[in-house]
Design a protein around this motif. Structure first.
Motif, mmCIF file in Angstrom:
data_model
loop_
_atom_site.group_PDB
_atom_site.id
_atom_site.type_symbol
_atom_site.label_atom_id
_atom_site.label_comp_id
_atom_site.label_asym_id
_atom_site.label_seq_id
_atom_site.Cartn_x
_atom_site.Cartn_y
_atom_site.Cartn_z
ATOM 1 N N GLY A 173 39.170 -41.555 4.981
ATOM 2 C CA GLY A 173 39.599 -42.928 5.220
ATOM 3 C C GLY A 173 38.456 -43.899 5.406
ATOM 4 N N CYS A 174 37.255 -43.393 5.677
ATOM 5 C CA CYS A 174 36.081 -44.244 5.897
ATOM 6 C C CYS A 174 35.200 -44.379 4.655
ATOM 7 C CB CYS A 174 35.233 -43.682 7.038
ATOM 8 S SG CYS A 174 36.103 -43.584 8.620
ATOM 9 N N LEU A 175 35.536 -43.691 3.569
ATOM 10 C CA LEU A 175 34.662 -43.681 2.398
ATOM 11 C C LEU A 175 34.602 -45.049 1.713
ATOM 12 C CD1 LEU A 175 35.571 -40.285 0.659
ATOM 13 C CD2 LEU A 175 33.596 -40.809 2.095
ATOM 14 N N PRO A 176 33.444 -45.398 1.172
ATOM 15 C CA PRO A 176 33.339 -46.625 0.381
ATOM 16 C C PRO A 176 34.000 -46.440 -0.982
ATOM 17 C CG PRO A 176 31.281 -45.426 0.288
ATOM 18 C CD PRO A 176 32.147 -44.688 1.263
ATOM 19 N N SER A 177 34.380 -47.522 -1.610
ATOM 20 C CA SER A 177 34.959 -47.453 -2.947
ATOM 21 C C SER A 177 33.860 -47.349 -3.995
ATOM 22 C CB SER A 177 35.800 -48.699 -3.214
ATOM 23 O OG SER A 177 34.948 -49.848 -3.280
ATOM 24 N N TYR A 178 34.267 -47.110 -5.228
ATOM 25 C CA TYR A 178 33.302 -47.044 -6.334
ATOM 26 C C TYR A 178 32.594 -48.388 -6.513
ATOM 27 C CZ TYR A 178 31.377 -46.072 -10.965
ATOM 28 O OH TYR A 178 30.524 -45.883 -12.028
ATOM 29 N N ASP A 179 33.325 -49.473 -6.325
ATOM 30 C CA ASP A 179 32.724 -50.797 -6.483
ATOM 31 C C ASP A 179 31.629 -51.033 -5.458
ATOM 32 O OD1 ASP A 179 34.386 -51.380 -8.592
ATOM 33 O OD2 ASP A 179 35.906 -52.370 -7.337
ATOM 34 N N THR A 180 31.709 -50.377 -4.302
ATOM 35 C CA THR A 180 30.726 -50.556 -3.233
ATOM 36 C C THR A 180 29.553 -49.594 -3.355
ATOM 37 O OG1 THR A 180 32.440 -51.304 -1.713
ATOM 38 C CG2 THR A 180 30.380 -50.548 -0.734
ATOM 39 N N ALA A 181 29.827 -48.331 -3.618
ATOM 40 C CA ALA A 181 28.785 -47.292 -3.571
ATOM 41 C C ALA A 181 28.510 -46.626 -4.904
ATOM 42 C CB ALA A 181 29.171 -46.233 -2.540
ATOM 43 N N GLY A 182 29.217 -47.006 -5.949
ATOM 44 C CA GLY A 182 28.979 -46.392 -7.256
ATOM 45 C C GLY A 182 29.417 -44.936 -7.285
ATOM 46 N N VAL A 183 28.657 -44.117 -7.995
ATOM 47 C CA VAL A 183 29.036 -42.721 -8.195
ATOM 48 C C VAL A 183 29.020 -41.924 -6.887
ATOM 49 C CG1 VAL A 183 26.704 -41.844 -8.640
ATOM 50 C CG2 VAL A 183 28.672 -40.748 -9.736
ATOM 51 N N ALA A 184 28.313 -42.414 -5.873
ATOM 52 C CA ALA A 184 28.295 -41.717 -4.580
ATOM 53 C C ALA A 184 29.686 -41.654 -3.961
ATOM 54 C CB ALA A 184 27.333 -42.419 -3.621
ATOM 55 N N ALA A 185 30.546 -42.625 -4.265
ATOM 56 C CA ALA A 185 31.883 -42.665 -3.663
ATOM 57 C C ALA A 185 32.737 -41.457 -4.084
ATOM 58 C CB ALA A 185 32.581 -43.978 -4.015
ATOM 59 N N PRO A 186 32.904 -41.192 -5.392
ATOM 60 C CA PRO A 186 33.683 -39.997 -5.758
ATOM 61 C C PRO A 186 33.003 -38.696 -5.353
ATOM 62 C CG PRO A 186 32.776 -41.052 -7.717
ATOM 63 C CD PRO A 186 32.564 -41.991 -6.583
ATOM 64 N N VAL A 187 31.670 -38.663 -5.286
ATOM 65 C CA VAL A 187 30.975 -37.455 -4.836
ATOM 66 C C VAL A 187 31.322 -37.163 -3.375
ATOM 67 C CG1 VAL A 187 28.705 -36.467 -4.309
ATOM 68 C CG2 VAL A 187 29.090 -37.629 -6.493
ATOM 69 N N LEU A 188 31.271 -38.173 -2.533
ATOM 70 C CA LEU A 188 31.629 -37.992 -1.124
ATOM 71 C C LEU A 188 33.102 -37.599 -0.979
ATOM 72 C CD1 LEU A 188 29.730 -41.013 0.475
ATOM 73 C CD2 LEU A 188 29.181 -38.583 0.736
ATOM 74 N N LEU A 189 33.940 -38.155 -1.841
ATOM 75 C CA LEU A 189 35.357 -37.796 -1.821
ATOM 76 C C LEU A 189 35.543 -36.297 -2.086
ATOM 77 C CD1 LEU A 189 38.360 -38.755 -1.758
ATOM 78 C CD2 LEU A 189 38.174 -39.044 -4.246
ATOM 79 N N VAL A 190 34.808 -35.784 -3.067
ATOM 80 C CA VAL A 190 34.898 -34.362 -3.402
ATOM 81 C C VAL A 190 34.402 -33.501 -2.237
ATOM 82 C CG1 VAL A 190 33.969 -32.561 -4.907
ATOM 83 C CG2 VAL A 190 34.792 -34.708 -5.884
ATOM 84 N N VAL A 191 33.324 -33.931 -1.565
ATOM 85 C CA VAL A 191 32.797 -33.173 -0.419
ATOM 86 C C VAL A 191 33.852 -33.072 0.683
ATOM 87 C CG1 VAL A 191 31.101 -33.202 1.453
ATOM 88 C CG2 VAL A 191 30.390 -33.715 -0.888
ATOM 89 N N CYS A 192 34.491 -34.186 0.991
ATOM 90 C CA CYS A 192 35.540 -34.167 2.020
ATOM 91 C C CYS A 192 36.724 -33.313 1.585
ATOM 92 C CB CYS A 192 36.011 -35.589 2.323
ATOM 93 S SG CYS A 192 34.793 -36.627 3.149
ATOM 94 N N ARG A 193 37.043 -33.368 0.306
ATOM 95 C CA ARG A 193 38.159 -32.572 -0.204
ATOM 96 C C ARG A 193 37.853 -31.071 -0.103
ATOM 97 N NH1 ARG A 193 43.461 -32.163 -0.435
ATOM 98 N NH2 ARG A 193 44.253 -31.281 -2.358
ATOM 99 N N ILE A 194 36.601 -30.703 -0.334
ATOM 100 C CA ILE A 194 36.203 -29.305 -0.182
ATOM 101 C C ILE A 194 36.379 -28.855 1.264
ATOM 102 C CG2 ILE A 194 34.212 -27.744 -0.219
ATOM 103 C CD1 ILE A 194 33.247 -29.255 -2.709
ATOM 104 N N ALA A 195 35.991 -29.725 2.207
ATOM 105 C CA ALA A 195 36.170 -29.392 3.627
ATOM 106 C C ALA A 195 37.649 -29.208 3.954
ATOM 107 C CB ALA A 195 35.558 -30.486 4.499
ATOM 108 N N GLN A 196 38.513 -30.041 3.383
ATOM 109 C CA GLN A 196 39.948 -29.860 3.578
ATOM 110 C C GLN A 196 40.406 -28.508 3.047
ATOM 111 O OE1 GLN A 196 41.979 -33.268 1.771
ATOM 112 N NE2 GLN A 196 42.440 -34.024 3.815
#
Length: 451
Positions: free
Chosen positions: A107-130
């Motif tokens: 819920g705290c992750l930045p969007s792609y427009d804000t952080a670029g490719v780092a946003a979906p990468v961080l999303l995947v990291v959190c999803r792995i933890a889930q």
């Protein structure tokens, strides 16, 4: 392995408390897990993959949903090992904490427009933890509740683990109703984040309940008698590979879950313009029905056996899945609701509610957590990729869903067949589960069941 606990140990069983802890813990875990599914179907293609065409963005968003299912088998070895070595309770508390932290972080992750490719990468990291967290939740909760349950009622009490899972889906779906009602700018900027942040409240409540539950008496006795094995996975591989294969095939019926809650949601709203709020209500109603139906099916399984109830439900799923997709293309919300409640709320609840007991009773207590976790999470690999495969199989027009429905029906029929591949365990004493000789003796003492 066969042990008969003394009276003082057996009297420490607390099935109601264990079932409540399993229900609440599973509800929280799968609230967190399912809000990701809803977000991946409704929001993430716009927030994290805005620079691709809509079809590719949807596929990429659904692929992030599948990432957790890749992490789950890896996590299963870890949580299973410690669940059988240091105790069910400690590992379950860890799983709950990890799920809550990773969900809040999404819920705290930045969007792609804000952080670029780092946003979906961080999303995947959190999803792995889930995924790592979910790998141990149902296996641990099932093991703990089963081992706290009295003879003749194991399926009933253990079914509350899955009832909690469906309750989590209800709460997750309801959490997205106000989000779906927002205008697009609000939904894509801050609205989708609220359900992820709200999970912190329910995580705290479930943590309080779970941390006060004692270890099951059978596990406590193994600790006292120093019967725990150093490497449960070695015992699992050596003695229970047949159970592993049986569970993998049995669990194919569960593609119904992701077919409805992830791909079905996307198919109805994106392809056939069914209002998001209405289809979310339909899914919520179906799962409210499931919360009530699961323990009823489980009580029946305590009477007639695990295998017939499981198999009837799996065959029923094969027969009703076509009606579900056919209803979606009509765009009639009442018809969609009836088909969803019938398949997902009533019929699917039979194998879904019996599966934890059916699987857990294949193992003895020394390896039950490991056996359940590893077997079910490898089986769950198919579930994670169902939305992506479904999107690739789906054709155009009002009959474009037929190839997908045919595939799901075949998987459900295979699941029904696998349910009868092993022996019935409903009447085997808890302390003798996983012992082939005890299984033969028990079968000889009970009325024969189909298969």
């Amino acid at each position: 392995m066969s042990r008969t606990p003394d009276r003082s140990v057996s009297e420490e069983r607390t099935p109601r408390r264990a079932a409540l802890a399993a229900f609440l813990g599973s509800m929280v875990e799968y609230y967190d897990f399912f809000i990701y599914g809803s977000a991946s179907a409704l929001v993430f293609s716009h927030v994290f993959f805005p620079d691709t065409d809509p079809a590719t963005a949807t596929l990429a968003s659904l692929a992030t949903f599948a990432v957790a299912y890749i992490a789950r088998p890896i996590g299963a070895f870890f949580v299973g090992h410690f669940g059988d070595r240091i105790g069910r309770k400690r590992v379950l508390v860890f799983c709950l904490t990890l799920m809550g932290t990773s969900t809040f972080a999404i819920g705290c992750l930045p969007s792609y427009d804000t952080a670029g490719v780092a946003a979906p990468v961080l999303l995947v990291v959190c999803r792995i933890a889930q995924g790592l967290s979910a790998a141990g939740e149902q296996s641990g909760a099932t093991s703990m509740t089963l081992e706290h349950s009295p003879e003749g009622h194991r399926a009933f009490w253990t079914s509350f683990t899955l009832a909690g899972t469906q309750a989590g889906l209800v709460v997750a779906t309801l959490a997205f109703l106000p989000v779906a009602a927002l205008d697009e700018q609000a939904m894509y900027t801050w609205g989708w984040r609220v359900p992820f942040w709200a999970s912190a409240i329910v995580v705290a409540c479930a943590y309080w309940v779970r941390s006060r539950l004692t270890e099951p008496p059978e596990f406590a006795k193994m600790q006292q008698d120093e019967e725990l094995v150093k490497l449960p996975v070695v015992l699992f591989v050596r003695n229970y590979w047949r159970a592993f294969l049986r569970i993998v095939v049995c669990h194919l019926f569960a593609v119904i879950s992701t077919a409805v809650t992830v791909f079905g949601l996307s198919y109805a709203t994106e392809t056939w313009s069914v209002p998001k709020s209405r289809i979310l209500i339909v899914i919520a109603v179906a799962n409210v029905v499931a919360v009530a139906a699961i323990p009823m099916w489980a009580r029946l399984a305590d009477r007639v056996g695990r295998r017939p109830v499981f198999a009837i439900g799996a065959v029923g799923c094969a027969l009703t899945v076509s009606g579900f997709f056919a209803a979606i293309v009509t765009q009639n919300i009442w018809l969609i609701g009836a088909a969803t409640v019938l398949m997902s709320g009533v019929v699917y609840s039979a194998p879904n509610g019996i599966a934890p007991t059916l699987y857990a009773e294949m193992f003895d207590a020394r390896v039950r957590f490991t056996g359940m976790a590893v077997s079910t999470q490898f089986a769950n690999l198919a579930l994670g990729f169902t939305p992506t495969i479904a999107a690739a199989l789906m054709g155009t027009g009002t009959t474009g869903w037929v190839p997908l429905a045919a595939l799901i029906a075949c998987l459900c029929l295979l699941s029904a067949v696998a349910a009868f591949a092993g022996r019935e365990t409903a009447h085997i004493p808890l302390e003798e589960l996983g012992n082939p000789e005890s299984t033969r003796t028990s079968d000889a003492q009970t009325a024969p069941l189909p298969g």
